[in-house]
Scaffold this motif. Structure first.
Motif, PDB file in Angstrom:
ATOM      1  N   PRO A 145       0.822  -1.206   0.000  1.00 45.66           N
ATOM      2  CA  PRO A 145       0.000   0.000   0.000  1.00 45.66           C
ATOM      3  C   PRO A 145       0.857   1.258   0.000  1.00 45.66           C
ATOM      4  O   PRO A 145       2.009   1.228   0.428  1.00 45.66           O
ATOM      5  N   PRO A 146       0.281   2.372  -0.470  1.00 47.27           N
ATOM      6  CA  PRO A 146       1.041   3.614  -0.515  1.00 47.27           C
ATOM      7  C   PRO A 146       1.414   4.109   0.886  1.00 47.27           C
ATOM      8  O   PRO A 146       0.684   3.884   1.855  1.00 47.27           O
ATOM      9  N   LEU A 147       2.556   4.772   0.923  1.00 44.23           N
ATOM     10  CA  LEU A 147       3.112   5.244   2.194  1.00 44.23           C
ATOM     11  C   LEU A 147       3.106   6.766   2.169  1.00 44.23           C
ATOM     12  O   LEU A 147       3.839   7.374   1.389  1.00 44.23           O
ATOM     13  N   SER A 148       2.280   7.371   3.002  1.00 42.07           N
ATOM     14  CA  SER A 148       2.106   8.821   2.949  1.00 42.07           C
ATOM     15  C   SER A 148       2.474   9.454   4.281  1.00 42.07           C
ATOM     16  O   SER A 148       2.301   8.845   5.349  1.00 42.07           O
ATOM     17  N   GLN A 149       2.925  10.676   4.185  1.00 43.86           N
ATOM     18  CA  GLN A 149       3.471  11.353   5.362  1.00 43.86           C
ATOM     19  C   GLN A 149       3.115  12.829   5.283  1.00 43.86           C
ATOM     20  O   GLN A 149       3.193  13.430   4.214  1.00 43.86           O
ATOM     21  N   VAL A 150       2.721  13.384   6.394  1.00 39.23           N
ATOM     22  CA  VAL A 150       2.530  14.836   6.443  1.00 39.23           C
ATOM     23  C   VAL A 150       2.893  15.309   7.852  1.00 39.23           C
ATOM     24  O   VAL A 150       2.636  14.600   8.831  1.00 39.23           O
ATOM     25  N   GLY A 151       3.518  16.470   7.934  1.00 38.22           N
ATOM     26  CA  GLY A 151       3.885  17.016   9.239  1.00 38.22           C
ATOM     27  C   GLY A 151       4.914  16.156   9.941  1.00 38.22           C
ATOM     28  O   GLY A 151       5.779  15.548   9.314  1.00 38.22           O
ATOM     29  N   MET A 152       4.784  16.102  11.280  1.00 34.71           N
ATOM     30  CA  MET A 152       5.824  15.456  12.085  1.00 34.71           C
ATOM     31  C   MET A 152       5.702  13.940  12.105  1.00 34.71           C
ATOM     32  O   MET A 152       4.605  13.390  12.053  1.00 34.71           O
ATOM     33  N   THR A 153       6.858  13.303  12.213  1.00 34.50           N
ATOM     34  CA  THR A 153       6.886  11.887  12.594  1.00 34.50           C
ATOM     35  C   THR A 153       6.882  11.833  14.119  1.00 34.50           C
ATOM     36  O   THR A 153       6.999  12.865  14.804  1.00 34.50           O
ATOM     37  N   MET A 154       6.809  10.604  14.648  1.00 33.00           N
ATOM     38  CA  MET A 154       6.830  10.459  16.123  1.00 33.00           C
ATOM     39  C   MET A 154       8.178  10.940  16.663  1.00 33.00           C
ATOM     40  O   MET A 154       8.239  11.593  17.706  1.00 33.00           O
ATOM     41  N   ARG A 155       9.242  10.638  15.936  1.00 32.22           N
ATOM     42  CA  ARG A 155      10.575  11.069  16.392  1.00 32.22           C
ATOM     43  C   ARG A 155      10.642  12.592  16.451  1.00 32.22           C
ATOM     44  O   ARG A 155      11.112  13.176  17.430  1.00 32.22           O
ATOM     45  N   GLN A 156      10.131  13.258  15.430  1.00 29.92           N
ATOM     46  CA  GLN A 156      10.167  14.727  15.416  1.00 29.92           C
ATOM     47  C   GLN A 156       9.271  15.301  16.506  1.00 29.92           C
ATOM     48  O   GLN A 156       9.597  16.315  17.118  1.00 29.92           O
ATOM     49  N   ALA A 157       8.138  14.629  16.754  1.00 31.95           N
ATOM     50  CA  ALA A 157       7.223  15.109  17.798  1.00 31.95           C
ATOM     51  C   ALA A 157       7.900  15.028  19.167  1.00 31.95           C
ATOM     52  O   ALA A 157       7.778  15.938  19.993  1.00 31.95           O
ATOM     53  N   ARG A 158       8.661  13.949  19.397  1.00 30.42           N
ATOM     54  CA  ARG A 158       9.390  13.813  20.664  1.00 30.42           C
ATOM     55  C   ARG A 158      10.392  14.949  20.827  1.00 30.42           C
ATOM     56  O   ARG A 158      10.577  15.490  21.917  1.00 30.42           O
ATOM     57  N   GLN A 159      11.032  15.309  19.708  1.00 36.35           N
ATOM     58  CA  GLN A 159      12.079  16.350  19.781  1.00 36.35           C
ATOM     59  C   GLN A 159      11.496  17.756  19.864  1.00 36.35           C
ATOM     60  O   GLN A 159      12.206  18.708  20.147  1.00 36.35           O
ATOM     61  N   SER A 160      10.193  17.888  19.606  1.00 34.66           N
ATOM     62  CA  SER A 160       9.601  19.223  19.485  1.00 34.66           C
ATOM     63  C   SER A 160       9.426  19.936  20.823  1.00 34.66           C
ATOM     64  O   SER A 160       9.266  21.147  20.869  1.00 34.66           O
ATOM     65  N   GLY A 161       9.432  19.159  21.906  1.00 36.65           N
ATOM     66  CA  GLY A 161       9.213  19.761  23.222  1.00 36.65           C
ATOM     67  C   GLY A 161       7.743  20.021  23.512  1.00 36.65           C
ATOM     68  O   GLY A 161       7.389  20.528  24.582  1.00 36.65           O
ATOM     69  N   LEU A 162       6.855  19.682  22.600  1.00 36.09           N
ATOM     70  CA  LEU A 162       5.413  19.876  22.815  1.00 36.09           C
ATOM     71  C   LEU A 162       4.848  18.720  23.634  1.00 36.09           C
ATOM     72  O   LEU A 162       5.456  17.653  23.736  1.00 36.09           O
ATOM     73  N   ASN A 163       3.671  18.939  24.216  1.00 37.68           N
ATOM     74  CA  ASN A 163       2.929  17.832  24.826  1.00 37.68           C
ATOM     75  C   ASN A 163       2.176  17.136  23.701  1.00 37.68           C
ATOM     76  O   ASN A 163       1.333  17.752  23.051  1.00 37.68           O
ATOM     77  N   VAL A 164       2.482  15.880  23.494  1.00 35.15           N
ATOM     78  CA  VAL A 164       1.985  15.208  22.288  1.00 35.15           C
ATOM     79  C   VAL A 164       1.162  13.980  22.650  1.00 35.15           C
ATOM     80  O   VAL A 164       1.508  13.214  23.557  1.00 35.15           O
ATOM     81  N   LEU A 165       0.067  13.826  21.913  1.00 33.73           N
ATOM     82  CA  LEU A 165      -0.723  12.591  21.969  1.00 33.73           C
ATOM     83  C   LEU A 165      -0.476  11.825  20.676  1.00 33.73           C
ATOM     84  O   LEU A 165      -0.304  12.429  19.614  1.00 33.73           O
ATOM     85  N   VAL A 166      -0.482  10.505  20.770  1.00 31.07           N
ATOM     86  CA  VAL A 166      -0.268   9.704  19.569  1.00 31.07           C
ATOM     87  C   VAL A 166      -1.252   8.537  19.543  1.00 31.07           C
ATOM     88  O   VAL A 166      -1.611   7.990  20.602  1.00 31.07           O
ATOM     89  N   ALA A 167      -1.680   8.197  18.358  1.00 29.51           N
ATOM     90  CA  ALA A 167      -2.460   6.971  18.179  1.00 29.51           C
ATOM     91  C   ALA A 167      -1.867   6.229  16.999  1.00 29.51           C
ATOM     92  O   ALA A 167      -1.623   6.827  15.949  1.00 29.51           O
ATOM     93  N   THR A 168      -1.616   4.944  17.181  1.00 26.88           N
ATOM     94  CA  THR A 168      -1.114   4.107  16.082  1.00 26.88           C
ATOM     95  C   THR A 168      -1.954   2.854  16.038  1.00 26.88           C
ATOM     96  O   THR A 168      -2.166   2.212  17.070  1.00 26.88           O
ATOM     97  N   LYS A 169      -2.443   2.509  14.874  1.00 30.15           N
ATOM     98  CA  LYS A 169      -3.197   1.249  14.754  1.00 30.15           C
ATOM     99  C   LYS A 169      -2.779   0.510  13.504  1.00 30.15           C
ATOM    100  O   LYS A 169      -2.614   1.122  12.437  1.00 30.15           O
TER     101      LYS A 169
END
Ligand SMILES: Cc1cc2nc3c(=O)[nH]c(=O)nc-3n(C[C@H](O)[C@H](O)[C@H](O)COP(=O)(O)OP(=O)(O)OC[C@H]3O[C@@H](n4cnc5c(N)ncnc54)[C@H](O)[C@@H]3O)c2cc1C
Ligand SMILES: NC(=O)c1ccc[n+]([C@@H]2O[C@H](COP(=O)([O-])OP(=O)(O)OC[C@H]3O[C@@H](n4cnc5c(N)ncnc54)[C@H](O)[C@@H]3O)[C@@H](O)[C@H]2O)c1
Length: 450
Positions: A339-363
């Protein structure tokens, strides 16, 4: 050689996406516009002739192979590809824009020589738009010009289908062609110079993509920089630091470089950066007044839709409008794997480095009950990950590796650009059965990112 002089309001150099679009628009408001293209095989530009459209057509064809003989099926898929492209490649500019066949070279800041055959036309224009695109980077290594070494254009007509294909480079082109050729029936080895496979992805996603490709017969070798090619007359040996790989054909997919070699930019005073791309500002102005550069040649992200957006930015530059290149937010990408692999904005790694409070959902796609479409079409590989700002509920990014992700990612990108809260996607009313429904379920599973 006969010489002709021509004065127009606007000269577009190269029939790329941005250039052909803005040429038509400027002609539509009464300006005298000429467009010069150096190759009759490239009317309409890279995307429709040798890149996005033909490669996705081949990818679509291979999805229907269904066990048929590799060599004859590949040959018929290439013939179908050629038929499609022959139908597509005339953009409707003829009525509005003066089309010049030939190679354009600057002779001064506002003058360009167009040479083709025995004729040379000296064109003068107050506004010149450079849209010459990019071409495949060749490797500066022995054997790189050998008969079995291809780029992304020539490999589309390789004959016969190679039994063993080595792909050099694990970027967009390398990945798309590797899976495609494996599915046509080639044994594919993909050599990536970097230590990490697909470093722009979260490592768990990269590992899963690698496992899928491996299961389809694509052997991926990292830390493997090709250093030479030896053609034996019967096959080609690809040598890296430590190993030799034997192949019937090689695809070099090691990036694309700006197509400026014919332009004599120095005659106009148009500056380039250290990588050779034309230097532009936020409004796509080069270092010469009235000369602009759009598309791949200006060093921005190399995508057709970015070139199209350059046309919008330049239109505003020419009409005192507000659009600027740096205003772009949440520009999505899709690698056309299956299947196609699409990306927009931050990855989880970038979100960790951002210093923001982040929620994540992966399924995992296979476990998303609210999304039956993958099960209906029989493609349940992949995962969906969405990252959310815990404080204001805006969406920070998404990795969508699933059927239809080339469409879903545009929806997420739009939500990000509008500053929508994630609940807009979670509680949206989506048609059924569709892939968009996944957001109803995935975004109900947000948890704090550790
Ligand atoms: C194999 C492959 C697959 C791709 N798949 C995708 C995809 O799925 N989605 C996506 O968004 N992007 C994809 N891309 C990238 C996309 O094709 C490019 O970003 C896009 O086509 C760039 O368009 P452009 O406007 O810069 O100019 P181009 O479309 O590259 O046009 C430049 C034109 O200028 C002409 N030219 C060059 N020099 C001169 C000169 N001196 N005088 C006259 N004419 C000249 C060239 O012949 C050419 O026709 C792919 C690229 C490749 C190689
Ligand atoms: N689906 C799409 O939107 C799509 C598809 C194809 C191409 N494109 C565009 O075309 C551009 C060019 O694609 P690309 O795949 O050629 O470039 P790329 O920059 O995406 O990837 C090139 C890869 O080659 C590797 N490499 C370089 N030299 C090497 C060597 N000697 N040995 C082994 N590996 C080596 C690099 O480390 C890198 O991973 C892309 O960046 C993208 O913008 C887009």
């Amino acid at each position: 050689m006969s010489n002709t002089e021509l004065t127009v309001d606007v000269l577009v150099i190269g029939w790329g996406k941005a250039g052909k679009t803005i040429a038509g628009r400027l002609a539509g408001e009464g300006r005298k516009v000429a467009l010069v293209e150096k190759s009759p095989q490239m009317y309409g530009g890279t995307c429709i002739n040798i890149a996005c459209v033909p490669t996705k057509d081949l990818i679509d064809s291979v999805s229907k192979r269904d066990g048929r003989d590799p060599i004859s099926y590949f040959a018929s898929a290439v013939a179908d590809r050629d038929t499609l492209i022959a139908r597509l490649n005339h953009a409707m500019l003829e009525d509005k824009v003066l089309l010049l066949d030939g190679v354009a070279s600057f002779t001064g800041p506002h003058s360009v020589a167009v040479s083709g055959g025995d004729e040379e036309i000296a064109v003068h224009a107050e506004t010149i738009i450079i849209n010459t695109g990019a071409h495949p980077a060749t490797l500066p290594i022995p054997g790189a010009d050998g008969p079995r070494v291809h780029d992304s254009t020539t490999i589309q007509h390789v004959d016969p289908l190679p039994s063993r294909l080595v792909v050099v480079g694990g970027g967009f082109i390398g990945l798309e062609f590797a899976q495609m050729f494996a599915r046509f029936g080639s044994h594919v080895t993909l050599l990536e110079a970097g230590e990490t496979f697909a470093p722009a992805l979260d490592s768990d996603v990269a590992d899963r993509v690698r496992t899928m490709l491996d299961s389809e017969g694509v052997t991926i070798v990292t830390d493997a920089r090709a250093t030479s090619f030896h053609d034996t007359g019967d096959h080609v040996d690809v040598v890296t630091g430590g190993q030799t790989f034997t192949a019937d054909a090689v695809l070099v997919a090691a990036g694309r470089l700006p197509a400026t070699e014919d332009l004599h930019l120095e005659a106009a005073g148009v500056a380039t950066d250290e990588r050779g791309y034309i230097t532009v500002d936020d409004q796509l102005r080069t270092t010469v007044d009235g000369v602009y550069a759009v598309g791949d040649v200006n060093g921005g992200p190399q995508f057709t839709y970015v070139s199209l957006d350059d046309n919008r930015v330049l239109w505003d530059t020419l009409h005192d409008g507000p659009r600027r290149r740096n205003d772009r937010v949440a520009v999505p990408t899709t690698t056309f794997l299956d299947p196609p692999l699409s990306q927009v904005g931050m990855t989880m790694r970038q979100a960790r480095q951002s210093g923001l409070n982040v929620l994540v959902a992966t399924k995992d796609v296979a476990t998303i009950a609210a999304m039956p479409r993958p099960k209906i079409v029989g493609q349940t590989e992949g995962l969906i990950r969405v990252l959310v700002n815990a404080d204001d509920h805006t969406i920070l990014g998404a990795t969508l590796w699933c059927i239809d992700s080339q469409e879903l990612v545009n929806l997420v990108g739009l939500a990000m650009r509008l500053g929508a809260r994630y609940e807009t996607l979670r509680d949206g009313i989506w048609t059924h059965p569709s892939s968009t429904e996944a957001f109803n379920e995935v975004l109900g599973a947000l948890a704090t990112l550790d």
